[in-house]
Each structure stands twice: as structure tokens, then as C-alpha cells.
Design a protein around this motif. Sequence first.
Motif, PDB file in Angstrom:
ATOM      1  N   ALA A 107       0.828  -1.201   0.000  1.00 47.84           N
ATOM      2  CA  ALA A 107       0.000   0.000   0.000  1.00 47.84           C
ATOM      3  C   ALA A 107       0.865   1.254   0.000  1.00 47.84           C
ATOM      4  CB  ALA A 107      -0.916  -0.002   1.226  1.00 47.84           C
ATOM      5  N   ALA A 108       1.944   1.232   0.796  1.00 48.24           N
ATOM      6  CA  ALA A 108       2.859   2.378   0.822  1.00 48.24           C
ATOM      7  C   ALA A 108       3.496   2.573  -0.542  1.00 48.24           C
ATOM      8  CB  ALA A 108       3.932   2.159   1.887  1.00 48.24           C
ATOM      9  N   HIS A 109       3.882   1.475  -1.169  1.00 46.31           N
ATOM     10  CA  HIS A 109       4.521   1.545  -2.485  1.00 46.31           C
ATOM     11  C   HIS A 109       3.580   2.099  -3.553  1.00 46.31           C
ATOM     12  CE1 HIS A 109       7.448   0.529  -5.537  1.00 46.31           C
ATOM     13  NE2 HIS A 109       6.525  -0.133  -6.220  1.00 46.31           N
ATOM     14  N   LEU A 110       2.295   1.850  -3.385  1.00 43.19           N
ATOM     15  CA  LEU A 110       1.312   2.294  -4.380  1.00 43.19           C
ATOM     16  C   LEU A 110       0.766   3.697  -4.123  1.00 43.19           C
ATOM     17  CD1 LEU A 110      -0.790  -0.973  -4.827  1.00 43.19           C
ATOM     18  CD2 LEU A 110       0.718   0.081  -6.527  1.00 43.19           C
ATOM     19  N   TYR A 111       0.527   4.034  -2.852  1.00 44.74           N
ATOM     20  CA  TYR A 111      -0.308   5.207  -2.562  1.00 44.74           C
ATOM     21  C   TYR A 111       0.396   6.389  -1.889  1.00 44.74           C
ATOM     22  CZ  TYR A 111      -4.144   1.958  -3.501  1.00 44.74           C
ATOM     23  OH  TYR A 111      -4.991   1.057  -4.091  1.00 44.74           O
TER      24      TYR A 111
END
Length: 246
Positions: free
Chosen positions: A152-156
Motif C-alpha cells: 500500500a505504501a509503495h502504491l499510494y
Amino acid sequence: MKDFYQPLIESSEIIKLLRKERQLKPFCQQVLQKKVIDKAAEERGLTVTPEEIQAAGDKLRRDKRLEKAADTIAWLAEQMISVEDLEAGICDRLLWQKLAEHLFAKDVEKIFVQSKLQFDHIILYQIIVANLQLAQEIFYEIKEGEISFFDAAHLYDIDETRRHLCGCEGKVYRWALKPDIAVAVFSAKPGEVIRPIETERGYHLFMVEKFIPAELTPERYQEILHNLFNEWLANEVNYLLYNCKV
């Protein structure tokens, strides 16, 4: 100094440039600090021996991998200093340390105990997004196992660097966090995702990987000692300046 740059540069030109670059005051502060340290050390009978200077010089050469005498000479020339300059600088630093130990070594442990909580730290991950709805959606998706915190961190995350690090902030001290965030993260369990918290930067999701209780390590000891000494030194310089103006 004359041997290295004169007649190309005069001392007056250095002072003029320091004034233009607004660096003259910090430089003068350092001169005054040395005066204070020298006087305080003399009053307390503190000295630095040739053997101590030699040992510190040998360590410096090892650290800089100056294995041969020719390597040291070349390094000194590059730094625009002489052997005497190097030894004088080493002597100043050793005297600084001795005076700091003499004045405040007895206070370090007490200060550490009084502020121990502030030295607790964690391995922290976080995600920051621009709006609450997205933050809540990410929170519930992680809770339901639909996506990992790292993915999620990598995406958002709004920060490109943190996206590449999958949200990793690394080691963070309690004192570096806002009070409400510190309470939330230090109350959580390792691996637990904390509900979105709003700041001026956006909406934060936090996850603590590991709690690391404070210890009075040699590094922490020196940090506290230096803080105590620097505060004392600043007060002594201000007192010196005040008496000079009176």
C-alpha cells in the motif's frame, strides 16, 4: 597559512568574504569558545599530554588510511595545514572533551534517567495520503488482508522516496514525533496498523515494526554530555560578551 596561499590571498580578504557570506559571527563565536575553554581548563588544572596527542593523531591517520608518512604529508598539504596545526587542533578537541567530562560527567546518568522516555525509539513505517477517504480505505484493506502495508505504501504514498522504501521511516525517537502521534505509535503493538491521523501533511497510517527501549550507550552518553557542555559554553560566551560591553 601564509605558506599555502599568499601572496594570492590576503588575510583581510578572508575576513571581508566572511562578512559578505555572514560567516564572521560564527567564526568569532568559535574563537570566543576556545578562549572560554582554555581559561576554564587552566583554572581546573586540566592539560593534554604529548602522549594523548600522539595517540589521537595515530587514530586519525588510521581512520583516514594514511599508512605512510608521504600520505600524511600529502593530506596535510591538501588541508592547507601543517603538522603543528594538526596537533594544535587535536589538543583543542581533547581539552574540550576533558573539560566536558570534568564539568558534567556526574550529571549524564541523572539527565538520562529524567528524560529516558524521550530516548525510546522505534522502527517505524508510515503511509501519507492526501484525503481521509483513501486513508480509511487503505486502513481497512490492510486490516482485511487484501493488501500489505508495504504494498500500500509503495502504491499510494504521496512521497516518491517513501514509496520506493515501502513506507520505511527507519529509526525514529519519541521526541521527534508530535505528542498525539507519539502516544498512538508507542501504545500500539508491533505490526499493528494505526487508524489514520491527520496533520498538515495529509492523513497518516503508521505501523511499528519494533520497539527499542532507551539505553545509556557510549554514543548516548556522549550526546548528553555534549548537549550539557554546549549549553554551558554558550552561556559562558554570552557572559563574556556582556561584560565586554558593560
